[in-house]
Every structure is written in C-alpha cells, then in structure tokens.
Enzyme design. Structure first.
Site, PDB file in Angstrom:
ATOM      1  N   TYR A  71       1.015  32.310  13.215  1.00 46.21           N
ATOM      2  CA  TYR A  71       1.336  33.576  12.558  1.00 46.21           C
ATOM      3  C   TYR A  71       2.094  33.430  11.232  1.00 46.21           C
ATOM      4  O   TYR A  71       2.420  34.431  10.600  1.00 46.21           O
ATOM      5  CB  TYR A  71       2.135  34.483  13.506  1.00 46.21           C
ATOM      6  N   ARG A 119      14.144  31.823  10.322  1.00 47.80           N
ATOM      7  CA  ARG A 119      14.080  30.878  11.431  1.00 47.80           C
ATOM      8  C   ARG A 119      13.120  29.766  11.033  1.00 47.80           C
ATOM      9  O   ARG A 119      11.905  29.945  11.019  1.00 47.80           O
ATOM     10  CB  ARG A 119      13.602  31.612  12.695  1.00 47.80           C
ATOM     11  N   HIS A 125       9.795  30.065  17.473  1.00 52.76           N
ATOM     12  CA  HIS A 125      10.614  30.994  18.254  1.00 52.76           C
ATOM     13  C   HIS A 125      11.350  30.260  19.374  1.00 52.76           C
ATOM     14  O   HIS A 125      12.556  30.416  19.548  1.00 52.76           O
ATOM     15  CB  HIS A 125       9.729  32.096  18.843  1.00 52.76           C
TER      16      HIS A 125
END
Length: 368
Positions: free
Chosen positions: A278, A265, A269
């Site tokens: 992260y 990805r 998100h």
C-alpha cells in the site's frame, strides 16, 4: 437568541496554518514561530540520549520478534521525536496513556524494557504496575485510551492533585467515536488532558486522505472548543516546545489541548504486515531523509550542544540496553496457569474460586 462567538475566540482555538518547526530536515535552524520557546540545551541533550536509546530498543525488539521471542511488535521507528518529547513534557506526578505502538515512550518514562514487552510476548496484558509508573496499560483497541485518560484527568483534578494526563493516539484513532466523545467531555468540563495525535499517515494500510477531509487533524479540536496545534513530528525541538506549552495550558486550569504531530512510520504496521502492498519505496525513502534522530543530531552538533563523546556515550549505553534486553528475553519463562484468575476482580467471586480450585486439582493430578 444564540450567543455570539468573537473572532478572537475562534482564532485562539485554531492551529497554525502550517506545522510548527524549529529545525529543517537537513538539521538547520529555521525561523521559530512566535509564542514557543526553544527547550534548554541540557534538555535537548537528554532528549538526544533518550532517542538513541529508544531507537536501539526498537530495532532490538524487532529482531527479537523475528527470532520468535515476541508474538508481535509494532515498530515506532521514525516516531521517536513524538514519544520522547511527550515523556519529557510531563512531570513525575503526571500520567501517560499510550497505544500499542508507544513502547519507546514507556522505556523513556523509566518502565523496565522487559515489562514493556511482556504484553507483546503474550505473558500478561500489562507487565508493569500502572500506579507505580503512572503509565496506563498499552491500549490495543483504537481510541479507548483517550476516554480513560480523560476520566483519569478528571479524577485527579477532583482530588486536587497537580497532575496532567497525556493521551497518545494515532491518526486512525481519530476516526473512532471515543476520540470525539473524549474531546467533547474534556472541553465541557475543562479537564487537564493533552491529546497527542501521532499522524504517521496510515491507519494500518488506509491513507490519511481516505480517513478525513479536514485540512489537518488538528482542526478537529475547534468543533469541541479545544485549542489545537499542529507540529512537525520529526522535529523534536518543535514537538517538545509545543507539548510543553500544551501541558502548561492544561496544568494552569485552562482545560484540554490537542496537538497533531506530522510524522511517519518507517517500518511496517507490525511484523505481520506487508507495507509494500500500500505504499511505495520512494515514499519511505523521502521520509527516511527526514529521520528525527539524524535531524536532531545534526542540529545539536551544529550548535555545539552535542560533542563526539556525547554521541559515543549514548550509543554505548544503547548497546548495553540491547544486550541486557537480549539476555533477559532469551530466558524462557515458566507459565503459571493459575495466574489466569489473578486481577480479574479485587476480591475473587465464588465462581472464580471454584474454577481456580478445579484447575489446581487437575494440574496436581497431572503431576502425580
């Protein structure tokens, strides 16, 4: 005495030790694995066209979110090869059970882009007709759709329909109990369903290493007697080849199949997520170099399958799609509050009728 399982039976269930691939990151051909046929030139050209449209749809939807026209949008930039290949592997009579991140797949399936975004705009839970499109509502709860997909596939088989169901799921969803229940039920009853795991390495912010100790998610199939495969999810040629074989397996009466597609990805998100908390920028750059769209274009050009005019035509069509999407999404909708009571039950209950009449009376009083 317990029944013995032959080594050949076990081997049949295991995925390839490394992900299947036909095309390297640079767009060059690699030695294709045995047992998988390369898709036709015509199908690959169509796949490229749909990937260009899907990428443009995704970037336009992201822009509309920033403009306040969508409440939220989970981008699938970088995962187009998985979604386009999944759609192309299906026939018109087959069903697709998507997650909330699979909007590109819906557009490729032929669902009106406006109807695809209706959920994310906050107008309806599902903006399209699942029965007409053979696409189930996009599922936000993790993994619940795989049970629904398995149930639908079982129903279609019982009715004698020549149909396969494909369920999309993310790597995070494989940690849910619903995923394991679906695999077990599908295997026991030999149900024609294909499970496509889009392993994009993160369940929101949780990396794969903190979700599973398995060498790959594809190995989870063997515990339930489900044959499995893993594939380079950014290599559309490989994904389409593997999924075509998986669908054929299910359609021929051999039961379910599990495919893990290793992808990434590229964006956060959702627009509400800060991915820099992260993952490192260097990681994103590394995967950007493996962009599935650029890889496919380079490969097809190198083989003489794709010409300049094909590329230009695809991008022109994509810009038309984006312009139409902007125009229609920028038109304000008039909410009908009485729609709250529609589709709750096929036949409204007395309580719902009473509540609807009460709300209608209050709305009429405000107008007076």
């Amino acid at each position: 005495m317990p029944a013995k399982t032959s080594r050949s039976t076990v081997q049949r269930l295991l995925p390839s030790p490394t992900p299947v691939r036909f095309v390297a990151e640079a767009g060059t051909a690699v030695t294709a694995p045995g047992g998988y046929a390369e898709p036709s030139d015509e199908l690959l050209r169509e796949a490229y066209r749909r990937m260009v449209l899907g990428r443009r749809f995704d970037t336009q939807a992201t822009a509309l979110t920033k403009q306040g026209r969508l409440a939220v949008y989970p981008s699938s930039r970088g995962q187009e090869a998985c979604q386009i290949a999944g759609v192309l592997a299906l026939r018109d009579q087959d069903w697709l059970f998507p997650t909330y991140r699979d909007s590109v797949a819906l557009v490729s399936r032929g669902v009106d882009p406006i109807e695809v975004l209706t959920l994310l705009r906050g107008d309806w839970h599902c903006g399209y007709d699942p029965m007409a499109t053979r696409v189930a509502p996009q599922c936000t709860p993790l993994a619940t759709q795989v049970l629904h997909a398995t149930g639908m596939a079982d129903a279609l088989r019982r009715k004698g329909e020549d149909a396969v169901v494909m369920a999309f799921i993310g790597d995070g969803g494989t940690s849910e109990g619903d995923f394991h229940e679906a695999l077990n039920f599908a295997a026991v009853f030999s149900i024609p369903v294909v499970f496509l795991v889009q392993n994009n390495k993160y369940a929101i912010s949780v990396p794969l290493a903190k979700q599973t100790a398995a060498p790959a998610l594809a190995y989870k199939g063997i515990g339930y007697g489900v044959p499995s495969e893993q594939v380079d999810g950014n290599d559309l040629v490989a994904v389409l080849s593997v999924l075509a074989a998986a669908v054929d397996h299910a359609r021929s009466g051999q039961g379910p199949f599990l495919v893990e597609a290793h992808t990434y990805r590229m964006d956060a998100h959702t627009n509400a997520d800060d991915a820099t908390r992260y993952r490192d920028a260097s990681e994103v750059e590394q995967w950007t170099a493996a962009d599935p769209l650029a890889r496919l274009e380079t490969y097809l050009r190198g083989r003489g399958i794709l010409r300049d005019e094909d590329v230009e035509a695809a991008h022109a069509e994509a810009e038309t799609l984006a312009a139409d999407l902007r125009t229609r999404m920028n038109a304000d909708t008039e909410p009908d509050l009485l729609e709250l009571f529609e589709h709750v039950y096929a036949e409204p209950t007395p309580q719902l009728r009473e509540q609807r009449e009460q709300l209608a009376a209050e709305l009429n009083a405000q107008e007076d």
